[in-house]
Design a protein around this motif. Structure first.
Motif, PDB file in Angstrom:
ATOM      1  N   SER A   9      10.961  23.306   9.214  1.00  0.00           N
ATOM      2  CA  SER A   9      11.313  24.205   8.310  1.00  0.00           C
ATOM      3  C   SER A   9      11.049  23.951   6.708  1.00  0.00           C
ATOM      4  O   SER A   9      11.075  24.665   6.015  1.00  0.00           O
ATOM      5  CB  SER A   9      12.604  24.772   8.345  1.00  0.00           C
ATOM      6  N   TYR A  10      10.812  22.738   6.461  1.00  0.00           N
ATOM      7  CA  TYR A  10      10.373  22.215   5.221  1.00  0.00           C
ATOM      8  C   TYR A  10       9.097  21.818   5.123  1.00  0.00           C
ATOM      9  O   TYR A  10       8.478  21.163   5.794  1.00  0.00           O
ATOM     10  CB  TYR A  10      11.558  21.189   4.804  1.00  0.00           C
ATOM     11  N   PRO A  11       8.498  22.215   3.886  1.00  0.00           N
ATOM     12  CA  PRO A  11       7.124  21.647   3.475  1.00  0.00           C
ATOM     13  C   PRO A  11       7.290  20.166   2.887  1.00  0.00           C
ATOM     14  O   PRO A  11       6.919  19.997   1.651  1.00  0.00           O
ATOM     15  CB  PRO A  11       6.673  22.734   2.476  1.00  0.00           C
ATOM     16  N   PHE A  12       7.589  19.378   3.710  1.00  0.00           N
ATOM     17  CA  PHE A  12       7.635  18.086   3.017  1.00  0.00           C
ATOM     18  C   PHE A  12       6.518  17.487   2.923  1.00  0.00           C
ATOM     19  O   PHE A  12       5.360  17.702   3.651  1.00  0.00           O
ATOM     20  CB  PHE A  12       8.446  17.019   4.391  1.00  0.00           C
ATOM     21  N   ARG A  13       6.216  16.310   2.019  1.00  0.00           N
ATOM     22  CA  ARG A  13       5.055  15.949   1.712  1.00  0.00           C
ATOM     23  C   ARG A  13       4.400  14.979   2.895  1.00  0.00           C
ATOM     24  O   ARG A  13       5.209  14.389   3.888  1.00  0.00           O
ATOM     25  CB  ARG A  13       5.264  14.632   0.877  1.00  0.00           C
ATOM     26  N   LYS A  14       3.104  15.145   3.232  1.00  0.00           N
ATOM     27  CA  LYS A  14       2.722  14.458   4.152  1.00  0.00           C
ATOM     28  C   LYS A  14       2.115  13.021   4.088  1.00  0.00           C
ATOM     29  O   LYS A  14       1.949  12.120   4.863  1.00  0.00           O
ATOM     30  CB  LYS A  14       1.358  15.258   4.634  1.00  0.00           C
ATOM     31  N   ASN A  15       2.012  12.690   2.583  1.00  0.00           N
ATOM     32  CA  ASN A  15       1.514  11.531   2.007  1.00  0.00           C
ATOM     33  C   ASN A  15       2.459  10.856   0.941  1.00  0.00           C
ATOM     34  O   ASN A  15       3.073  11.886   0.240  1.00  0.00           O
ATOM     35  CB  ASN A  15       0.013  11.647   1.681  1.00  0.00           C
ATOM     36  N   PHE A  16       2.528   9.964   0.607  1.00  0.00           N
ATOM     37  CA  PHE A  16       2.998   9.197  -0.405  1.00  0.00           C
ATOM     38  C   PHE A  16       2.143   8.559  -1.262  1.00  0.00           C
ATOM     39  O   PHE A  16       1.311   7.598  -0.899  1.00  0.00           O
ATOM     40  CB  PHE A  16       4.269   8.148  -0.086  1.00  0.00           C
ATOM     41  N   THR A  17       1.886   8.882  -2.721  1.00  0.00           N
ATOM     42  CA  THR A  17       1.092   8.218  -3.545  1.00  0.00           C
ATOM     43  C   THR A  17       1.619   7.881  -4.586  1.00  0.00           C
ATOM     44  O   THR A  17       2.910   7.733  -5.021  1.00  0.00           O
ATOM     45  CB  THR A  17      -0.089   9.358  -4.188  1.00  0.00           C
ATOM     46  N   LEU A  18       1.076   6.631  -5.409  1.00  0.00           N
ATOM     47  CA  LEU A  18       1.550   5.935  -6.712  1.00  0.00           C
ATOM     48  C   LEU A  18       0.341   5.951  -7.556  1.00  0.00           C
ATOM     49  O   LEU A  18      -0.846   6.132  -7.359  1.00  0.00           O
ATOM     50  CB  LEU A  18       1.791   4.457  -6.286  1.00  0.00           C
ATOM     51  N   PRO A  19       0.644   6.063  -8.790  1.00  0.00           N
ATOM     52  CA  PRO A  19      -0.162   6.294  -9.925  1.00  0.00           C
ATOM     53  C   PRO A  19      -1.212   5.045  -9.800  1.00  0.00           C
ATOM     54  O   PRO A  19      -2.484   5.072 -10.158  1.00  0.00           O
ATOM     55  CB  PRO A  19       0.327   6.140 -11.295  1.00  0.00           C
ATOM     56  N   ASP A  20      -0.555   3.860  -9.350  1.00  0.00           N
ATOM     57  CA  ASP A  20      -1.589   2.483  -9.502  1.00  0.00           C
ATOM     58  C   ASP A  20      -1.109   1.837  -8.283  1.00  0.00           C
ATOM     59  O   ASP A  20       0.291   1.462  -8.040  1.00  0.00           O
ATOM     60  CB  ASP A  20      -1.389   2.072 -10.606  1.00  0.00           C
ATOM     61  N   LYS A  21      -1.719   1.196  -7.227  1.00  0.00           N
ATOM     62  CA  LYS A  21      -1.311   0.429  -6.130  1.00  0.00           C
ATOM     63  C   LYS A  21      -0.752  -0.782  -6.512  1.00  0.00           C
ATOM     64  O   LYS A  21       0.166  -1.557  -5.831  1.00  0.00           O
ATOM     65  CB  LYS A  21      -2.497   0.060  -5.018  1.00  0.00           C
ATOM     66  N   ASP A  22      -1.433  -1.352  -7.546  1.00  0.00           N
ATOM     67  CA  ASP A  22      -0.928  -2.640  -8.143  1.00  0.00           C
ATOM     68  C   ASP A  22       0.670  -2.616  -8.765  1.00  0.00           C
ATOM     69  O   ASP A  22       1.062  -3.665  -9.142  1.00  0.00           O
ATOM     70  CB  ASP A  22      -1.594  -3.101  -9.609  1.00  0.00           C
ATOM     71  N   MET A  23       1.351  -1.469  -8.760  1.00  0.00           N
ATOM     72  CA  MET A  23       2.686  -1.494  -9.190  1.00  0.00           C
ATOM     73  C   MET A  23       3.453  -2.195  -8.190  1.00  0.00           C
ATOM     74  O   MET A  23       4.760  -2.622  -8.356  1.00  0.00           O
ATOM     75  CB  MET A  23       3.161   0.422  -9.141  1.00  0.00           C
ATOM     76  N   VAL A  24       3.129  -2.409  -6.802  1.00  0.00           N
ATOM     77  CA  VAL A  24       3.660  -2.966  -5.665  1.00  0.00           C
ATOM     78  C   VAL A  24       3.459  -4.276  -5.688  1.00  0.00           C
ATOM     79  O   VAL A  24       3.450  -4.899  -4.566  1.00  0.00           O
ATOM     80  CB  VAL A  24       3.719  -2.181  -4.518  1.00  0.00           C
ATOM     81  N   ARG A  25       2.567  -5.100  -6.745  1.00  0.00           N
ATOM     82  CA  ARG A  25       2.067  -6.143  -6.405  1.00  0.00           C
ATOM     83  C   ARG A  25       3.132  -7.210  -7.470  1.00  0.00           C
ATOM     84  O   ARG A  25       3.222  -6.710  -8.529  1.00  0.00           O
ATOM     85  CB  ARG A  25       0.803  -6.369  -7.344  1.00  0.00           C
ATOM     86  N   TRP A  26       3.574  -8.176  -6.967  1.00  0.00           N
ATOM     87  CA  TRP A  26       4.573  -9.146  -7.542  1.00  0.00           C
ATOM     88  C   TRP A  26       4.269 -10.441  -7.169  1.00  0.00           C
ATOM     89  O   TRP A  26       4.649 -10.910  -5.976  1.00  0.00           O
ATOM     90  CB  TRP A  26       6.196  -8.899  -7.224  1.00  0.00           C
ATOM     91  N   THR A 211      -2.073  -9.751  -3.192  1.00  0.00           N
ATOM     92  CA  THR A 211      -2.499  -8.473  -3.059  1.00  0.00           C
ATOM     93  C   THR A 211      -1.702  -7.772  -2.117  1.00  0.00           C
ATOM     94  O   THR A 211      -1.332  -8.422  -1.075  1.00  0.00           O
ATOM     95  CB  THR A 211      -3.826  -8.356  -2.716  1.00  0.00           C
ATOM     96  N   VAL A 212      -1.396  -6.669  -2.409  1.00  0.00           N
ATOM     97  CA  VAL A 212      -0.718  -5.762  -1.114  1.00  0.00           C
ATOM     98  C   VAL A 212      -1.537  -4.955  -0.346  1.00  0.00           C
ATOM     99  O   VAL A 212      -2.541  -4.262  -0.820  1.00  0.00           O
ATOM    100  CB  VAL A 212       0.230  -4.895  -1.967  1.00  0.00           C
ATOM    101  N   PRO A 213      -1.392  -5.284   1.027  1.00  0.00           N
ATOM    102  CA  PRO A 213      -2.488  -4.450   1.889  1.00  0.00           C
ATOM    103  C   PRO A 213      -2.554  -2.944   1.663  1.00  0.00           C
ATOM    104  O   PRO A 213      -3.478  -2.202   1.562  1.00  0.00           O
ATOM    105  CB  PRO A 213      -2.070  -5.048   3.459  1.00  0.00           C
ATOM    106  N   ASN A 214      -1.254  -2.252   1.522  1.00  0.00           N
ATOM    107  CA  ASN A 214      -1.292  -0.837   1.407  1.00  0.00           C
ATOM    108  C   ASN A 214      -0.043  -0.477   0.654  1.00  0.00           C
ATOM    109  O   ASN A 214       1.200  -1.253   0.575  1.00  0.00           O
ATOM    110  CB  ASN A 214      -1.602   0.079   2.580  1.00  0.00           C
ATOM    111  N   ILE A 215      -0.051   0.692   0.230  1.00  0.00           N
ATOM    112  CA  ILE A 215       1.146   1.226  -0.640  1.00  0.00           C
ATOM    113  C   ILE A 215       2.445   1.230   0.240  1.00  0.00           C
ATOM    114  O   ILE A 215       3.334   1.034  -0.115  1.00  0.00           O
ATOM    115  CB  ILE A 215       0.936   2.583  -1.071  1.00  0.00           C
ATOM    116  N   HIS A 216       2.282   1.571   1.418  1.00  0.00           N
ATOM    117  CA  HIS A 216       3.534   1.507   2.433  1.00  0.00           C
ATOM    118  C   HIS A 216       4.166   0.385   2.689  1.00  0.00           C
ATOM    119  O   HIS A 216       5.397   0.185   2.302  1.00  0.00           O
ATOM    120  CB  HIS A 216       3.205   2.239   3.658  1.00  0.00           C
ATOM    121  N   VAL A 217       3.420  -0.579   2.787  1.00  0.00           N
ATOM    122  CA  VAL A 217       4.154  -2.116   2.882  1.00  0.00           C
ATOM    123  C   VAL A 217       4.730  -2.391   1.687  1.00  0.00           C
ATOM    124  O   VAL A 217       5.797  -2.933   1.445  1.00  0.00           O
ATOM    125  CB  VAL A 217       2.832  -3.028   3.106  1.00  0.00           C
TER     126      VAL A 217
END
Ligand SMILES: Nc1nc2c(ncn2[C@@H]2O[C@H](COP(=O)(O)OP(=O)(O)OP(=O)(O)O)[C@@H](O)[C@H]2O)c(=O)[nH]1
Ligand SMILES: [Mg+2]
Length: 323
Positions: A9-26, A211-217
């Motif tokens: 019943s809700y139009p939830f997002r199908k995908n999650f995006t970030l402005p920059d993948k490197d934001m999850v790199r530490w 490097t991070v393999p993908n945004i979800h990880v």
């Protein structure tokens, strides 16, 4: 109400995006140094005890450990099981098995009661792993050095302290612990966790990949607190939490925060939390130059993440989608 919500019943997002993948790199300098130190000391190690967060059994296990693991017997400890929904445990074990990982155990290292079953389980797995292959130059050595390895903040140091408490009379912590990533910065001295046979654990700094393999990880690691929140941005991490919970139909948060219905947009959610928790801050209006009161989004995000990490919003298996 939460149990009656249907995601259809809700139009939830199908995908999650970030402005920059490197934001999850530490990958700070102490991690690179840690990798080199680990490689250097491997000749005196009898078994690698890889510790990982039970909520992400597949995401974020560092592929850089594969080289190390292939050279030494290996036991995989999934810690923080108290925060985890283990309904799919058998499927997790089967998947690991098909990837050649056999010695797997689940722990909670924060328990204060003595349960010698846990250390017996660890020692028997370690023994099995060690006996399965030659010890080469350590064949004659009558003691066992176990290297504790893993990504940051999954409880490596807590696990070491726990094992020590279980089997020795030492009740004081041998390794510093803390609820943020990067507490241990260098390899520790070996710590005795058993007398007969002599078994020692060696603590190491948490190590991520450059490097991070993908945004979800990356986002799952961030949600579990494996990198500093401000690196990614607290609001982005809460946004991922909402995205994941809605997608997996985990709607307990709706009830917990007394929302009318699920929400898929982080800013209105944080505004609701801020108002509920009375997290208001004063800023100077750029137009009127007067002090105005606004919801403190950042403090609200902080509270939500703390609640999630304490298990107050439920127990989760964030890798359910990978099974
Ligand atoms: N709920 C829960 N929390 C745990 C458990 N084990 C550790 N923690 C908490 O997790 C946080 C991190 O623990 P540490 O032992 O410092 O983690 P670490 O892996 O050594 O972290 P780094 O040194 O930064 O790599 C602390 O707040 C611990 O209390 C567990 O089994 N369950
Ligand atoms: Mg540590």
């Amino acid at each position: 109400m939460a149990s009656r919500i249907s995601s259809a019943s809700y139009p939830f997002r199908k995908n999650f995006t970030l402005p920059d993948k490197d934001m999850v790199r530490w990958f700070p300098g102490h991690m690179q140094k840690g990798v080199l130190q680990v490689q250097h000391m491997l000749k005196n190690i009898d078994c690698v005890v890889e510790v990982h967060d039970a909520r992400i059994p597949f995401s974020g296990r560092n592929p850089r450990f594969n080289d190390i693991i292939s050279l030494r017997p290996h036991v995989l400890v999934y810690n923080k099981k108290d925060l985890c929904d283990l309904g799919n445990k058998q499927r997790i074990l089967s998947k690991l098995n098909s990837e050649g990982v056999d010695n797997v155990m689940f722990t909670q290292s924060t328990v204060t009661t003595k349960n010698s079953f846990v250390s017996k389980e660890l020692f028997s797995m370690v023994t099995k792993a060690i006996e399965a292959r030659p010890r080469f130059h350590r064949e004659e050595v009558n003691e066992f050095n176990l290297l504790v390895l893993g990504v940051p903040n999954i409880g490596k140091s807590t696990f070491l302290n726990y094992m020590r408490r279980l089997n020795t009379t030492h009740q004081k912590k041998a390794a510093l612990v803390g609820a943020k990533a990067g507490v241990t910065k260098s390899i520790g001295h070996r710590v005795r966790v058993n007398f007969d046979p002599p078994i020692f654990l060696i603590d190491t700094p948490g190590i991520l990949t450059p490097t991070v393999p993908n945004i979800h990880v990356g986002m799952k690691l961030a949600l579990c607190g494996c990198m500093p929140d401000h690196y990614v941005g607290e609001e982005y991490i809460v946004d991922y939490m909402l995205y994941w919970m809605n997608k997996q139909q985990k709607f307990y948060y709706v009830k917990y925060f007394e929302l009318q219905e699920p929400i898929d947009d982080v800013m209105p959610f944080l505004k609701h939390v801020a108002l509920k928790k009375k997290l208001i801050k004063k800023i100077k209006s750029t137009e009127t130059r007067q002090l105005v009161h606004i919801p403190d989004f950042s403090a609200a995000a902080d509270i939500v993440l703390k609640l999630f990490r304490k298990g107050e919003l439920g127990k989760f298996m964030l890798d359910d989608d990978l099974l």
